[in-house]
Design a protein around this motif. Structure first.
Motif, mmCIF file in Angstrom:
data_model
loop_
_atom_site.group_PDB
_atom_site.id
_atom_site.type_symbol
_atom_site.label_atom_id
_atom_site.label_comp_id
_atom_site.label_asym_id
_atom_site.label_seq_id
_atom_site.Cartn_x
_atom_site.Cartn_y
_atom_site.Cartn_z
ATOM 1 N N UNK A 26 111.973 -70.534 30.234
ATOM 2 C CA UNK A 26 112.728 -70.047 31.406
ATOM 3 C C UNK A 26 114.111 -70.683 31.507
ATOM 4 N N UNK A 27 114.747 -70.932 30.347
ATOM 5 C CA UNK A 27 116.100 -71.474 30.350
ATOM 6 C C UNK A 27 116.178 -72.925 30.796
ATOM 7 N N UNK A 28 115.102 -73.689 30.592
ATOM 8 C CA UNK A 28 115.085 -75.093 31.002
ATOM 9 C C UNK A 28 116.133 -75.882 30.222
ATOM 10 N N UNK A 29 116.837 -76.717 30.942
ATOM 11 C CA UNK A 29 117.851 -77.584 30.319
ATOM 12 C C UNK A 29 117.252 -78.981 30.138
ATOM 13 N N UNK A 30 117.262 -79.458 28.915
ATOM 14 C CA UNK A 30 116.692 -80.778 28.653
ATOM 15 C C UNK A 30 117.485 -81.487 27.563
ATOM 16 N N UNK A 31 117.370 -82.790 27.534
ATOM 17 C CA UNK A 31 118.112 -83.601 26.581
ATOM 18 C C UNK A 31 117.640 -83.402 25.153
ATOM 19 N N UNK A 32 118.540 -83.692 24.200
ATOM 20 C CA UNK A 32 118.193 -83.492 22.789
ATOM 21 C C UNK A 32 117.153 -84.504 22.319
ATOM 22 N N UNK A 33 116.983 -85.588 23.088
ATOM 23 C CA UNK A 33 115.986 -86.584 22.686
ATOM 24 C C UNK A 33 114.563 -86.050 22.836
ATOM 25 N N UNK A 34 114.409 -84.950 23.568
ATOM 26 C CA UNK A 34 113.073 -84.363 23.736
ATOM 27 C C UNK A 34 112.721 -83.415 22.601
ATOM 28 N N UNK A 35 113.651 -83.173 21.673
ATOM 29 C CA UNK A 35 113.377 -82.248 20.576
ATOM 30 C C UNK A 35 112.492 -82.916 19.530
ATOM 31 N N UNK A 36 111.762 -82.088 18.824
ATOM 32 C CA UNK A 36 110.962 -82.602 17.718
ATOM 33 C C UNK A 36 111.868 -82.918 16.534
ATOM 34 N N UNK A 37 111.258 -83.478 15.478
ATOM 35 C CA UNK A 37 112.059 -83.858 14.316
ATOM 36 C C UNK A 37 112.744 -82.662 13.683
ATOM 37 N N UNK A 38 111.987 -81.561 13.499
ATOM 38 C CA UNK A 38 112.583 -80.381 12.890
ATOM 39 C C UNK A 38 113.635 -79.751 13.778
ATOM 40 N N UNK A 39 113.398 -79.739 15.102
ATOM 41 C CA UNK A 39 114.382 -79.173 16.027
ATOM 42 C C UNK A 39 115.639 -80.023 16.068
ATOM 43 N N UNK A 40 115.466 -81.358 15.988
ATOM 44 C CA UNK A 40 116.626 -82.246 15.953
ATOM 45 C C UNK A 40 117.434 -82.002 14.689
#
Length: 303
Positions: free
Chosen positions: A196-210
């Protein structure tokens, strides 16, 4: 008898002539119509009318005299008011107030035209002043931006905005429309369209997403390198050494698919430094480094 009759008739005609003369003298006053059959009756009627008319006109004369007196008083009052107006306007009342008033009106109209012209000049000057103030504000703002630290900060902010916009577009493609990249006060964040368009920090991304986010930034930087450089420049090859050995199997598959998609575009060469066989095997051209006890050997494999 005939002589007496003739004399009487002559006297009657003379009486009618005298009557007509007298009536003509007051004809403008509207005397009554005369009975031409009886001169005495005509005379009597006209005399009665004359007496009544005299009385009426005497009464009217009194009324007219009163009206004249009132008019004189009103004239004097008007004259006093005109004198007061002239005095208030700083004008002298001479023998011809009308002429004085006409002169005053001409002077007032000339003063009005002068004030109108000056008001128009004031409006133009006000607009010019506003324009100069806007220019001065722009100059002050520009002077502030052109200071060494401010200009560098502004230039870096503009470059970062362009970089993040380009990286967001690439990340949206790499993540199949799930993520967009943004930044706020030096902090990066992602917008997750699957949440739903949630805004969150890049530190919450997984390894592949990072890795995908980092790769998006690198690709955006390579695309905009020519515009950011003072001299013509291009980035035709990219070498990645991201510590692929720390990635799990699923993330490693995402990374490999991302690199294959990037290489398939054909606009730049992508090199990978890795010790992970599963990732190396998916590269179409490989240069394998092998060591023995004496030295190292490079061997090409693949297409």
């Amino acid at each position: 008898a005939r002589a007496g009759l003739a004399t009487a008739e002559e006297r009657i005609r003379s009486a009618w002539r005298d009557f007509d003369t007298a009536r003509d003298g007051v004809a403008r006053l509207g005397p009554p119509v005369a009975d031409r059959d009886d001169v005495a009756a005509a005379w009597a009627t006209m005399c009665d009318w004359a007496t009544a008319e005299v009385l009426r006109r005497q009464a009217a004369r009194v009324d007219a005299a009163t009206a004249v007196t009132d008019a004189d008083a009103a004239t004097e009052a008007v004259r006093d008011r005109v004198g007061a107006l002239f005095a208030a306007a700083g004008l002298t009342v001479d023998d011809d107030p009308t002429r004085g008033a006409a002169v005053a009106v001409e002077r007032a109209e000339a003063e009005h035209r002068r004030l109108t012209e000056r008001r128009e000049q004031a409006r133009e000057l006000t607009e010019q002043r506003a324009g100069h103030e806007r220019d001065a504000q722009v100059a002050r703002t520009l002077a502030g931006h052109l200071r060494a630290n401010n200009f560098e900060r502004w230039l870096l902010a503009e470059a970062l905005d362009l970089l993040v916009d380009g990286a967001s577009r690439i990340l949206r493609e790499l993540s199949a429309g799930q993520y967009e990249l943004g930044h706020d006060k030096g902090e990066f964040f992602v917008i997750d369209h699957h949440d739903a368009g949630l805004r969150r920090g890049v530190r919450t991304l997984s390894g592949g997403e990072t890795f995908q986010a980092s790769l998006s930034l690198a690709l955006a930087l390579s695309e905009q390198l020519a515009g950011m450089s003072a001299t013509p420049a291009s980035l035709e090859s990219i070498v990645l050494d991201e510590g692929f050995g720390t990635l799990d199997v699923a993330t490693l598959d995402i990374v490999a698919a991302t690199l294959e998609s990037l290489a398939a575009k054909g606009d730049r060469m992508v090199g990978v430094v890795t010790h992970v066989p599963a990732l190396a095997e998916r590269a179409p051209v490989r240069f394998e480094v092998r060591k023995d006890t004496r030295t190292a050997h490079i061997e090409r494999a693949g297409l």
